[in-house]
Design a protein around this motif. Sequence first.
Motif, PDB file in Angstrom:
ATOM      1  N   ALA A 102     -54.036  91.683  15.975  1.00 30.68           N
ATOM      2  CA  ALA A 102     -54.366  90.283  16.250  1.00 30.68           C
ATOM      3  C   ALA A 102     -53.117  89.415  16.174  1.00 30.68           C
ATOM      4  CB  ALA A 102     -55.403  89.786  15.259  1.00 30.68           C
ATOM      5  N   ASP A 103     -52.983  88.523  17.124  1.00 35.38           N
ATOM      6  CA  ASP A 103     -51.867  87.574  17.161  1.00 35.38           C
ATOM      7  C   ASP A 103     -52.291  86.335  16.373  1.00 35.38           C
ATOM      8  OD1 ASP A 103     -49.547  86.217  17.731  1.00 35.38           O
ATOM      9  OD2 ASP A 103     -50.132  85.688  19.791  1.00 35.38           O
ATOM     10  N   ILE A 104     -52.072  86.392  15.057  1.00 35.34           N
ATOM     11  CA  ILE A 104     -52.449  85.292  14.174  1.00 35.34           C
ATOM     12  C   ILE A 104     -51.236  84.873  13.360  1.00 35.34           C
ATOM     13  CG2 ILE A 104     -54.888  85.940  14.085  1.00 35.34           C
ATOM     14  CD1 ILE A 104     -54.386  87.305  11.393  1.00 35.34           C
ATOM     15  N   GLU A 105     -51.373  83.774  12.663  1.00 32.75           N
ATOM     16  CA  GLU A 105     -50.294  83.232  11.833  1.00 32.75           C
ATOM     17  C   GLU A 105     -49.752  84.340  10.920  1.00 32.75           C
ATOM     18  OE1 GLU A 105     -48.779  81.898   8.250  1.00 32.75           O
ATOM     19  OE2 GLU A 105     -50.957  81.802   8.209  1.00 32.75           O
ATOM     20  N   PRO A 106     -48.424  84.455  10.771  1.00 28.52           N
ATOM     21  CA  PRO A 106     -47.823  85.589  10.038  1.00 28.52           C
ATOM     22  C   PRO A 106     -48.348  85.810   8.615  1.00 28.52           C
ATOM     23  CG  PRO A 106     -46.136  84.418  11.255  1.00 28.52           C
ATOM     24  CD  PRO A 106     -47.394  83.603  11.381  1.00 28.52           C
ATOM     25  N   ARG A 107     -48.566  84.749   7.871  1.00 27.85           N
ATOM     26  CA  ARG A 107     -49.071  84.922   6.496  1.00 27.85           C
ATOM     27  C   ARG A 107     -50.465  85.547   6.526  1.00 27.85           C
ATOM     28  NH1 ARG A 107     -48.342  82.495   1.091  1.00 27.85           N
ATOM     29  NH2 ARG A 107     -50.395  82.313   0.125  1.00 27.85           N
ATOM     30  N   LEU A 108     -51.337  85.048   7.393  1.00 27.69           N
ATOM     31  CA  LEU A 108     -52.692  85.602   7.493  1.00 27.69           C
ATOM     32  C   LEU A 108     -52.664  87.038   8.004  1.00 27.69           C
ATOM     33  CD1 LEU A 108     -54.681  82.530   8.855  1.00 27.69           C
ATOM     34  CD2 LEU A 108     -54.550  83.376   6.487  1.00 27.69           C
ATOM     35  N   LYS A 109     -51.739  87.314   8.914  1.00 28.06           N
ATOM     36  CA  LYS A 109     -51.611  88.680   9.435  1.00 28.06           C
ATOM     37  C   LYS A 109     -51.203  89.643   8.318  1.00 28.06           C
ATOM     38  CE  LYS A 109     -49.627  91.320  13.245  1.00 28.06           C
ATOM     39  NZ  LYS A 109     -50.838  91.627  14.010  1.00 28.06           N
ATOM     40  N   ALA A 110     -50.260  89.225   7.474  1.00 34.69           N
ATOM     41  CA  ALA A 110     -49.839  90.074   6.351  1.00 34.69           C
ATOM     42  C   ALA A 110     -51.005  90.301   5.386  1.00 34.69           C
ATOM     43  CB  ALA A 110     -48.661  89.435   5.623  1.00 34.69           C
ATOM     44  N   ILE A 111     -51.780  89.259   5.120  1.00 32.48           N
ATOM     45  CA  ILE A 111     -52.944  89.372   4.229  1.00 32.48           C
ATOM     46  C   ILE A 111     -53.976  90.322   4.826  1.00 32.48           C
ATOM     47  CG2 ILE A 111     -54.942  88.084   3.329  1.00 32.48           C
ATOM     48  CD1 ILE A 111     -52.938  85.678   3.007  1.00 32.48           C
ATOM     49  N   PHE A 112     -54.336  90.105   6.081  1.00 27.39           N
ATOM     50  CA  PHE A 112     -55.341  90.943   6.731  1.00 27.39           C
ATOM     51  C   PHE A 112     -54.877  92.400   6.792  1.00 27.39           C
ATOM     52  CE2 PHE A 112     -57.104  92.947  10.558  1.00 27.39           C
ATOM     53  CZ  PHE A 112     -58.463  92.884  10.244  1.00 27.39           C
ATOM     54  N   ASN A 113     -53.655  92.618   7.241  1.00 24.49           N
ATOM     55  CA  ASN A 113     -53.152  93.989   7.380  1.00 24.49           C
ATOM     56  C   ASN A 113     -53.099  94.712   6.037  1.00 24.49           C
ATOM     57  OD1 ASN A 113     -52.956  93.553  10.108  1.00 24.49           O
ATOM     58  ND2 ASN A 113     -50.733  93.494  10.158  1.00 24.49           N
ATOM     59  N   PHE A 114     -52.697  93.992   4.972  1.00 29.11           N
ATOM     60  CA  PHE A 114     -52.679  94.615   3.649  1.00 29.11           C
ATOM     61  C   PHE A 114     -54.094  95.017   3.229  1.00 29.11           C
ATOM     62  CE2 PHE A 114     -53.034  94.639  -0.931  1.00 29.11           C
ATOM     63  CZ  PHE A 114     -51.991  95.467  -1.292  1.00 29.11           C
ATOM     64  N   ALA A 115     -55.062  94.105   3.422  1.00 30.37           N
ATOM     65  CA  ALA A 115     -56.446  94.410   3.040  1.00 30.37           C
ATOM     66  C   ALA A 115     -56.968  95.625   3.808  1.00 30.37           C
ATOM     67  CB  ALA A 115     -57.339  93.191   3.282  1.00 30.37           C
ATOM     68  N   VAL A 116     -56.617  95.720   5.075  1.00 29.47           N
ATOM     69  CA  VAL A 116     -57.025  96.869   5.894  1.00 29.47           C
ATOM     70  C   VAL A 116     -56.412  98.150   5.339  1.00 29.47           C
ATOM     71  CG1 VAL A 116     -56.684  97.940   8.175  1.00 29.47           C
ATOM     72  CG2 VAL A 116     -57.518  95.583   8.005  1.00 29.47           C
TER      73      VAL A 116
ATOM     74  N   LEU B 138     -57.415  92.219  -5.614  1.00 26.41           N
ATOM     75  CA  LEU B 138     -58.742  92.155  -6.226  1.00 26.41           C
ATOM     76  C   LEU B 138     -59.831  91.870  -5.199  1.00 26.41           C
ATOM     77  CD1 LEU B 138     -57.884  90.230  -9.518  1.00 26.41           C
ATOM     78  CD2 LEU B 138     -58.349  92.676  -9.247  1.00 26.41           C
ATOM     79  N   SER B 139     -59.591  90.928  -4.277  1.00 30.93           N
ATOM     80  CA  SER B 139     -60.643  90.601  -3.302  1.00 30.93           C
ATOM     81  C   SER B 139     -60.882  91.765  -2.337  1.00 30.93           C
ATOM     82  CB  SER B 139     -60.335  89.303  -2.551  1.00 30.93           C
ATOM     83  OG  SER B 139     -59.197  89.411  -1.734  1.00 30.93           O
ATOM     84  N   ALA B 140     -59.822  92.387  -1.860  1.00 25.84           N
ATOM     85  CA  ALA B 140     -60.003  93.528  -0.950  1.00 25.84           C
ATOM     86  C   ALA B 140     -60.657  94.702  -1.674  1.00 25.84           C
ATOM     87  CB  ALA B 140     -58.667  93.945  -0.345  1.00 25.84           C
ATOM     88  N   SER B 141     -60.269  94.951  -2.900  1.00 26.90           N
ATOM     89  CA  SER B 141     -60.858  96.056  -3.671  1.00 26.90           C
ATOM     90  C   SER B 141     -62.329  95.796  -3.967  1.00 26.90           C
ATOM     91  CB  SER B 141     -60.096  96.261  -4.982  1.00 26.90           C
ATOM     92  OG  SER B 141     -58.769  96.614  -4.722  1.00 26.90           O
TER      93      SER B 141
END
Length: 191
Positions: A124-138, A170-173
């Motif tokens: 997904a082409d999203i804001e870099p901070r959100l992309k890092a958060i999403f990708n880490f959770a994945v 914690l939230s992803a876990s």
Amino acid sequence: MGKTIHEFTTTVPVWKPYVTPVVLADATPEQLDALKVTPSNTKVSDYLLVLAHDAETLKHRSPLFNGVMYNRGGMSRAEREIGAVGASVVNQCIYCAAVHASRYNQLAKEEDTIAAIFRDGVNADIEPRLKAIFNFAVRLSACPPQADATDMQALAEAGLDQNEILDLILSASLFGWANRLMHTLGEPVEE
């Protein structure tokens, strides 16, 4: 009731339990204590009423959930929702993905991020901070987990501090666990 939903959506579906929920009017004092409800409060989800069959576990689950998702400091509420969405996407939990994508949209007051995530996933082409958060959770939610030092560095480079990274872990876990529990106890359906 309608058919099972298999595609991600921001419209929160109905969750149909496989297990008969506790009837609030018939709940034991222990179940009511775990639910933290009074007889006049009837807005309790079927999910929590199913979990109330194990009142002792529910008594600990709800404060843990609230502490992870709503504590002060650390990541913003919207960013915690992105972590929950990441885990839910990996685990194919349509219901949780819908709930937390919808909450993200409400909190962030925008819908493009979730639309891009549901369309393109980690690409997904999203804001870099959100992309890092999403990708880490994945990556953390993969089985076995794939998150490593490189992912931690990407979070730091995206501007997350240690407390924010802890909130994300914690939230992803929490949702890795919750998604799997939702799958075993019921399914999302269209009405």
